[in-house]
Design an enzyme around this catalytic site. Structure first.
Site, mmCIF file in Angstrom:
data_model
loop_
_atom_site.group_PDB
_atom_site.id
_atom_site.type_symbol
_atom_site.label_atom_id
_atom_site.label_comp_id
_atom_site.label_asym_id
_atom_site.label_seq_id
_atom_site.Cartn_x
_atom_site.Cartn_y
_atom_site.Cartn_z
ATOM 1 N N CYS A 108 0.822 -1.202 0.000
ATOM 2 C CA CYS A 108 0.000 0.000 0.000
ATOM 3 C C CYS A 108 0.855 1.250 0.000
ATOM 4 O O CYS A 108 2.082 1.203 -0.091
ATOM 5 C CB CYS A 108 -0.905 0.013 1.238
ATOM 6 S SG CYS A 108 -1.861 -1.498 1.469
ATOM 7 N N LEU A 129 -3.429 -1.873 -1.936
ATOM 8 C CA LEU A 129 -3.298 -3.014 -2.824
ATOM 9 C C LEU A 129 -3.724 -4.219 -2.011
ATOM 10 O O LEU A 129 -3.063 -4.614 -1.053
ATOM 11 C CB LEU A 129 -1.846 -3.176 -3.301
ATOM 12 C CG LEU A 129 -1.538 -4.410 -4.160
ATOM 13 C CD1 LEU A 129 -2.323 -4.372 -5.469
ATOM 14 C CD2 LEU A 129 -0.045 -4.519 -4.431
ATOM 15 N N ASN A 146 1.719 0.136 5.577
ATOM 16 C CA ASN A 146 2.184 -0.432 4.318
ATOM 17 C C ASN A 146 3.056 -1.639 4.652
ATOM 18 O O ASN A 146 4.074 -1.480 5.325
ATOM 19 C CB ASN A 146 2.991 0.627 3.553
ATOM 20 C CG ASN A 146 3.734 0.047 2.351
ATOM 21 O OD1 ASN A 146 3.311 -0.932 1.764
ATOM 22 N ND2 ASN A 146 4.860 0.657 2.013
ATOM 23 N N SER A 204 11.268 -12.762 -3.888
ATOM 24 C CA SER A 204 12.555 -12.486 -4.526
ATOM 25 C C SER A 204 13.693 -13.051 -3.681
ATOM 26 O O SER A 204 13.515 -13.377 -2.500
ATOM 27 C CB SER A 204 12.752 -10.976 -4.718
ATOM 28 O OG SER A 204 13.350 -10.388 -3.576
ATOM 29 N N GLY A 205 14.884 -13.132 -4.274
ATOM 30 C CA GLY A 205 16.064 -13.623 -3.575
ATOM 31 C C GLY A 205 16.958 -12.533 -3.048
ATOM 32 O O GLY A 205 18.110 -12.800 -2.672
#
Length: 640
Positions: free
Chosen positions: A2, A51, A75, A363-364
């Site tokens: 968000c 979101l 957020n 993600s890494g």
């Protein structure tokens, strides 16, 4: 994921302009395309863009406690919210939703400013407590989520997820912080807690800020630091097994979502490990996304495809081409500050591709900092052995003279490029690390800046950013120190900023299992030799993954995630680059020695020097001036 923003009058209870708060909120609409909410009361206004990820129907913000006296905009994701909810219910708190946001208001009621110490996840939030007349701002331990704030001349505090929210407020001055400009051309980003603007600051990772109406402004409080507390002895095999078990748990808790979920897959060790564990934990095939380049020196897409086939993922790939250079102005508006990591370009395209298939991607990121994967760690330890053998009083004149006399040979094989090594050996440990990570060396920056700008800096030295952090490092060994410096600067300032803005531009949430703070704490306590051994970074991690991933993939040379800028700037983009950098925008600032920029362009064009990183930094600064600052006159004159 968000966007949050807010305005709180810390001197009185004057009414907040609803139209102004709405403009600030709308400036971040891209971060939360699924809805908006605002709360206004005497002297306080909070706003939110959403979101929807968890509790899609019930998690609207701003969100309140039972009597409406505490309100939060938030957020991020708190992954242990269900456990905290049970604990808080046992204390008598009652919940109206099943979302993690509501945990924050009740945790504040229960534990006050120490509530952040109970949260496991990535977060930035602003909380207003009407009865106590307190504004509480907090950011997660590693800085995955951003938070900006400014104390205004009229007694208000403004905050937001991005600078553009604050820039929508007419009371926030767009005066450049000259030290931030210098830092940018040293590091390639503006390190916390500065921003490019004098009046605005970043809340640093692992910090909170408590502001009380009518009281003097308090300083941010650090509530967490990387411990580097050694574990009791464990064998290499036991450590490897526990590492995988802990990472598996970090991945598992990040798979909670009510929307499609997938992963970034570069074909490197970290992203491949995340995908392997996701494949174990998810009943359906993992959706994976990767970026490729036409230049084989930068192209890992073949390795990504191998991993995708091994684990049966639904794989999607996209190639980045020179035409994407046109994204420069778009990137400038996304990042709000000058941002010189050219991998922002493929990251933008990767997030765009991912959003076509999923709403959440793992993600890494963080593996290199955690487990010593960067080559520069290896080189630094080699140099440290020499520094330990010879005193600085001897090294400085001997290696300093060698560094000055040795030719700069960017075109030569690495063993013949000794100039940088000699220059590093002539410095103390922190200054040498600064020399290693700097976008351009001290001499080039000195020539790049105009005499007027240099005088305006008043002797400021950008290495002080690292010295300040080094003074607080709890570790004593050479490897842990530079890892600590990367955790404080490069990771939040570059890596996490890059991914946050690129993902939010497309309404995509990115989760980072390798930066789970409990995992990070545990890894920090491993012996340095478990991380870097015999020149092999991520030693223990790779050993632990040998049963899951092919050895040729685990032990191949690291490629990184970058674009072939050097060739682009010598090829079709050469004339366009020169026209931009030698045009009026940079010349009118008073910051630069334009003859130096011309010389850099000429040297790079011949192929004898590689100035691509420095030229890109100038290009992004020029784009920032045109697209973000948008002000006539001379920034140097205004900011001096």
């Amino acid at each position: 994921m968000c966007a949050i923003t807010g305005l709180v009058d810390l001197s009185a209870r004057r009414a907040i302009d609803p139209a102004l708060l709405e403009r600030m909120n709308q400036a971040q609409r891209h971060r939360g395309p699924d809805g908006a909410g605002t709360h206004l009361e005497a002297g306080a206004g909070l706003a939110h863009r959403r979101l929807s990820i968890i509790d899609v129907e019930g998690g609207r913000q701003p969100l309140f406690n039972e009597d409406g006296s505490v309100v939060v905009v938030y957020n991020g994701e708190i992954y242990n919210f269900q456990q905290l909810m049970q604990e808080l219910e046992a204390h008598g708190h009652r919940f109206r939703t099943r979302c993690d946001t509501e945990v924050i208001v009740h945790a504040w009621e229960q534990w006050g400013q120490r509530c952040v110490e109970r949260f496991r996840g990535m977060f930035a939030f602003g909380l207003w407590d009407r009865e106590a007349e307190v504004l509480f701002l907090a950011r997660d331990r590693l800085g995955v989520k951003p938070l900006y704030f400014a104390h205004l001349a009229d007694g208000h505090c403004a905050f937001g997820s991005e600078l553009k929210a604050l820039m929508a407020h007419p009371g926030v001055a767009r005066e450049l912080d000259l030290r931030a400009v210098a830092d940018y051309f040293a590091y390639g980003y503006v390190p916390e807690p500065r921003t490019i603007f004098r009046q605005v600051g970043k809340l640093a990772p692992g910090h909170s800020l408590t502001l009380r109406r009518g009281a003097a402004h308090a300083a941010p409080r650090r509530y967490w630091d990387l411990p580097f507390a050694p574990h009791a002895f464990m064998s290499e095999q036991d450590a490897a097994d526990e590492l995988i078990a802990r990472l598996r748990e970090a991945v598992r808790i990040r798979l909670v979502a009510e929307v499609p979920l997938g992963a970034f897959l570069s074909g490197g060790v970290d992203s491949s490990a995340i995908v392997a564990l996701m494949a174990d934990l998810m009943p359906d095939p993992v959706s994976t996304c990767s970026i490729s380049f036409g230049d084989p020196r930068f192209n890992e897409s073949g390795y990504a495809l191998q991993v995708a086939r091994r684990f049966g993922t639904r794989h999607h790939a996209l190639q980045v081409a020179q035409q994407d250079f046109a994204l420069v102005d778009r990137l400038a508006t996304l990042y709000d500050e000058p941002f010189a990591d050219s991998s922002a370009l493929p990251t933008y395209r990767l997030c765009q591709l991912a959003r076509e298939h999923v709403t959440v991607a793992l993600s890494g990121d963080g593996g290199d900092e955690n487990l010593a994967g960067y080559r520069r760690y290896r080189y630094h330890l080699h140099e440290e052995r020499v520094r330990r053998l010879l005193p600085l009083g001897l090294r400085r004149p001997v290696f300093g003279a060698l560094g000055r006399s040795w030719p700069k040979a960017d075109w030569a094989p690495r063993p013949l490029r000794a100039k940088t090594t000699f220059e590093s050996l002539a410095r103390d440990t922190v200054a040498a690390w600064f020399h290693t990570v700097s976008l351009m060396d001290d001499d080039l920056r000195a020539r790049l800046f105009s005499p007027e700008f240099t005088r305006a800096l008043g002797g400021y030295d950008c290495v002080d950013v690292l010295r300040r952090h080094a003074a607080g490092c709890p570790a004593t060994d050479a490897l842990s120190l530079v890892q600590y410096l990367d955790f404080k600067t490069y990771l939040p300032g570059d890596i996490l900023t890059k991914v946050d803005r690129a993902s939010m531009a497309h309404g995509l949430e990115v989760r980072v299992p390798l930066l789970d703070h409990e995992l990070v704490e545990w890894i920090s306590g491993l012996p340095p030799g478990f991380k870097l051994r015999g020149g092999e970074g991520k030693y223990l991690f790779k050993k632990a993954l040998e049963s899951r991933l092919p050895k040729q993939m685990l032990y191949r040379s690291k490629m990184g995630f970058s674009v072939p800028l050097a060739d682009w700037f010598r090829g079709p983009l050469r004339q366009q680059l020169a026209a931009t950098l030698l045009g009026p925008t940079l010349a009118h600032t008073g910051i630069f020695n334009m003859a130096c920029i011309g010389a850099m362009l000429a040297q790079h064009g011949t192929g004898r020097r590689d100035h691509s990183a420095a030229l890109w930094s100038l290009l992004m600064f020029e784009a920032f001036l045109r697209n973000v600052l948008r002000a006539a006159g001379t920034p140097l004159a205004r900011a001096a």
